[in-house]
Design a protein around this motif. Structure first.
Motif, PDB file in Angstrom:
ATOM      1  N   LEU A  90      10.493   4.301  -2.208  1.00  0.00           N
ATOM      2  CA  LEU A  90       9.581   3.193  -2.499  1.00  0.00           C
ATOM      3  C   LEU A  90      10.048   2.314  -3.663  1.00  0.00           C
ATOM      4  N   ASP A  91      11.301   2.446  -4.067  1.00  0.00           N
ATOM      5  CA  ASP A  91      11.756   1.684  -5.234  1.00  0.00           C
ATOM      6  C   ASP A  91      12.083   0.223  -4.932  1.00  0.00           C
ATOM      7  N   GLY A  92      11.981  -0.184  -3.671  1.00  0.00           N
ATOM      8  CA  GLY A  92      12.225  -1.582  -3.317  1.00  0.00           C
ATOM      9  C   GLY A  92      13.682  -1.910  -3.045  1.00  0.00           C
ATOM     10  N   ASP A  93      14.567  -0.935  -3.206  1.00  0.00           N
ATOM     11  CA  ASP A  93      15.988  -1.183  -2.975  1.00  0.00           C
ATOM     12  C   ASP A  93      16.414  -0.952  -1.537  1.00  0.00           C
ATOM     13  N   ARG A  94      15.470  -0.582  -0.675  1.00  0.00           N
ATOM     14  CA  ARG A  94      15.811  -0.234   0.702  1.00  0.00           C
ATOM     15  C   ARG A  94      15.099  -1.136   1.709  1.00  0.00           C
ATOM     16  N   ASP A  95      14.807  -2.352   1.322  1.00  0.00           N
ATOM     17  CA  ASP A  95      14.130  -3.262   2.249  1.00  0.00           C
ATOM     18  C   ASP A  95      14.960  -3.530   3.496  1.00  0.00           C
ATOM     19  N   ASP A  96      16.286  -3.487   3.372  1.00  0.00           N
ATOM     20  CA  ASP A  96      17.134  -3.699   4.551  1.00  0.00           C
ATOM     21  C   ASP A  96      16.898  -2.603   5.586  1.00  0.00           C
ATOM     22  N   VAL A  97      16.787  -1.364   5.142  1.00  0.00           N
ATOM     23  CA  VAL A  97      16.553  -0.262   6.065  1.00  0.00           C
ATOM     24  C   VAL A  97      15.114  -0.301   6.584  1.00  0.00           C
ATOM     25  N   LEU A 155       5.212  10.632   5.185  1.00  0.00           N
ATOM     26  CA  LEU A 155       5.937   9.643   5.980  1.00  0.00           C
ATOM     27  C   LEU A 155       5.080   8.421   6.290  1.00  0.00           C
ATOM     28  N   ALA A 156       3.845   8.660   6.678  1.00  0.00           N
ATOM     29  CA  ALA A 156       2.949   7.541   6.994  1.00  0.00           C
ATOM     30  C   ALA A 156       2.744   6.651   5.777  1.00  0.00           C
ATOM     31  N   MET A 157       2.573   7.283   4.633  1.00  0.00           N
ATOM     32  CA  MET A 157       2.340   6.527   3.402  1.00  0.00           C
ATOM     33  C   MET A 157       3.576   5.696   3.032  1.00  0.00           C
ATOM     34  N   VAL A 158       4.738   6.327   3.050  1.00  0.00           N
ATOM     35  CA  VAL A 158       5.978   5.623   2.699  1.00  0.00           C
ATOM     36  C   VAL A 158       6.263   4.511   3.707  1.00  0.00           C
ATOM     37  N   ASP A 159       6.156   4.828   4.994  1.00  0.00           N
ATOM     38  CA  ASP A 159       6.436   3.821   6.016  1.00  0.00           C
ATOM     39  C   ASP A 159       5.475   2.640   5.909  1.00  0.00           C
ATOM     40  N   GLY A 160       4.196   2.934   5.728  1.00  0.00           N
ATOM     41  CA  GLY A 160       3.209   1.863   5.624  1.00  0.00           C
ATOM     42  C   GLY A 160       3.438   0.983   4.416  1.00  0.00           C
ATOM     43  N   MET A 161       3.627   1.595   3.253  1.00  0.00           N
ATOM     44  CA  MET A 161       3.838   0.799   2.035  1.00  0.00           C
ATOM     45  C   MET A 161       5.124  -0.003   2.112  1.00  0.00           C
ATOM     46  N   ASN A 162       6.182   0.586   2.673  1.00  0.00           N
ATOM     47  CA  ASN A 162       7.429  -0.163   2.803  1.00  0.00           C
ATOM     48  C   ASN A 162       7.284  -1.318   3.788  1.00  0.00           C
ATOM     49  N   ALA A 163       6.600  -1.082   4.908  1.00  0.00           N
ATOM     50  CA  ALA A 163       6.383  -2.170   5.866  1.00  0.00           C
ATOM     51  C   ALA A 163       5.569  -3.288   5.228  1.00  0.00           C
ATOM     52  N   HIS A 164       4.543  -2.930   4.476  1.00  0.00           N
ATOM     53  CA  HIS A 164       3.740  -3.944   3.793  1.00  0.00           C
ATOM     54  C   HIS A 164       4.575  -4.730   2.791  1.00  0.00           C
ATOM     55  N   SER A 165       5.498  -4.049   2.133  1.00  0.00           N
ATOM     56  CA  SER A 165       6.299  -4.730   1.112  1.00  0.00           C
ATOM     57  C   SER A 165       7.203  -5.806   1.709  1.00  0.00           C
ATOM     58  N   LEU A 166       7.544  -5.685   2.994  1.00  0.00           N
ATOM     59  CA  LEU A 166       8.396  -6.700   3.616  1.00  0.00           C
ATOM     60  C   LEU A 166       7.737  -8.075   3.612  1.00  0.00           C
ATOM     61  N   ALA A 175       5.121   3.454  -5.665  1.00  0.00           N
ATOM     62  CA  ALA A 175       5.599   4.836  -5.811  1.00  0.00           C
ATOM     63  C   ALA A 175       4.586   5.664  -6.590  1.00  0.00           C
ATOM     64  N   GLY A 176       4.013   5.096  -7.626  1.00  0.00           N
ATOM     65  CA  GLY A 176       2.996   5.814  -8.403  1.00  0.00           C
ATOM     66  C   GLY A 176       1.770   6.115  -7.566  1.00  0.00           C
ATOM     67  N   LEU A 177       1.341   5.148  -6.790  1.00  0.00           N
ATOM     68  CA  LEU A 177       0.196   5.350  -5.894  1.00  0.00           C
ATOM     69  C   LEU A 177       0.503   6.447  -4.885  1.00  0.00           C
ATOM     70  N   ALA A 178       1.698   6.427  -4.329  1.00  0.00           N
ATOM     71  CA  ALA A 178       2.082   7.450  -3.353  1.00  0.00           C
ATOM     72  C   ALA A 178       2.139   8.829  -4.002  1.00  0.00           C
ATOM     73  N   ARG A 179       2.680   8.910  -5.211  1.00  0.00           N
ATOM     74  CA  ARG A 179       2.723  10.204  -5.910  1.00  0.00           C
ATOM     75  C   ARG A 179       1.322  10.735  -6.165  1.00  0.00           C
ATOM     76  N   ARG A 180       0.396   9.874  -6.586  1.00  0.00           N
ATOM     77  CA  ARG A 180      -0.990  10.315  -6.836  1.00  0.00           C
ATOM     78  C   ARG A 180      -1.657  10.773  -5.543  1.00  0.00           C
ATOM     79  N   ALA A 181      -1.437  10.045  -4.477  1.00  0.00           N
ATOM     80  CA  ALA A 181      -2.013  10.434  -3.188  1.00  0.00           C
ATOM     81  C   ALA A 181      -1.416  11.755  -2.713  1.00  0.00           C
ATOM     82  N   LEU A 182      -0.112  11.907  -2.874  1.00  0.00           N
ATOM     83  CA  LEU A 182       0.541  13.137  -2.462  1.00  0.00           C
ATOM     84  C   LEU A 182       0.066  14.317  -3.304  1.00  0.00           C
ATOM     85  N   ALA A 183      -0.141  14.098  -4.598  1.00  0.00           N
ATOM     86  CA  ALA A 183      -0.657  15.177  -5.459  1.00  0.00           C
ATOM     87  C   ALA A 183      -2.023  15.621  -4.982  1.00  0.00           C
ATOM     88  N   ALA A 184      -2.836  14.687  -4.553  1.00  0.00           N
ATOM     89  CA  ALA A 184      -4.154  15.045  -4.033  1.00  0.00           C
ATOM     90  C   ALA A 184      -4.031  15.827  -2.721  1.00  0.00           C
TER      91      ALA A 184
END
Length: 187
Positions: A90-97, A155-166, A175-184
């Motif tokens: 989720l660091d934003g460096d993989r928008d191409d992928v 996977l759903a969280m990462v895929d969704g957030m990355n798709a939205h970022s496009l 990434a922080g939001l995903a970590r907090r959600a994953l911790a829960a």
């Protein structure tokens, strides 16, 4: 140029083109232009574009998975390793992928070979993350009751957030939001 090197050059050109502009731009003509060869030569080496697009997709996303999974073994603990993977994805460096994934999900509905490869690559990601979660359960870091479905949710969280970022529609600290959600989810 020997045939095996020509074929490799065509594949590499297609991978570069897809990473730059997505798989939707992959045609015999665009690949030929990127490889500096004639369209007939591309068609000779890759007579089925559906299969070739699936191969290009697979090469790109498998390389990403291998890179991401290999970058986190130095991190101690399953939770910390999962967090490091989330940060990387989720660091934003993989928008191409991400663009390649999003286009493959859409095109895979009409391209059976691509759809099969998308499912294969999604299964590979899911299996890699399940293995990490299982390791966390075995080490006592993750409660077994919390492990079921954790990889799917991740996977759903990462895929969704990355798709939205496009389209520039994602939280600033995804990434922080995903970590907090994953911790829960992991308890």
């Amino acid at each position: 140029m020997p045939p095996e090197l020509r074929e490799k050059a065509i594949l590499e050109a297609a991978i570069g083109l897809a990473r730059e502009s997505g798989i939707a731009v992959l045609t015999v003509r665009t690949i030929a232009a990127a490889a500096g060869v004639t369209p007939a030569l591309v068609a000779h080496y890759r007579p089925g574009m559906d299969a070739f697009v699936a191969e290009v997709f697979g090469a790109i996303v498998a390389a990403e998975r291998e890179e991401v999974m290999a970058s986190s073994p130095a991190v101690v603990g399953a939770r910390a390793r999962i967090a490091a993977i989330v940060d990387t994805l989720l660091d934003g460096d993989r928008d191409d992928v991400t663009l390649v994934w999003v286009q493959a999900w859409a095109a895979g509905a009409r391209n059976d070979e691509l759809g099969a490869r998308v499912r294969l690559e999604m299964d590979a990601w899911q299996a890699a993350l399940e293995e990490l979660v299982a390791g966390g359960v075995a080490a006592g870091e993750i409660a077994p009751a919390h492990a079921q479905g954790a990889a799917w949710l991740l996977l759903a969280m990462v895929d969704g957030m990355n798709a939205h970022s496009l389209v520039k529609w994602a939280p600033d600290d995804r990434a922080g939001l995903a970590r907090r959600a994953l911790a829960a989810v992991l308890g």
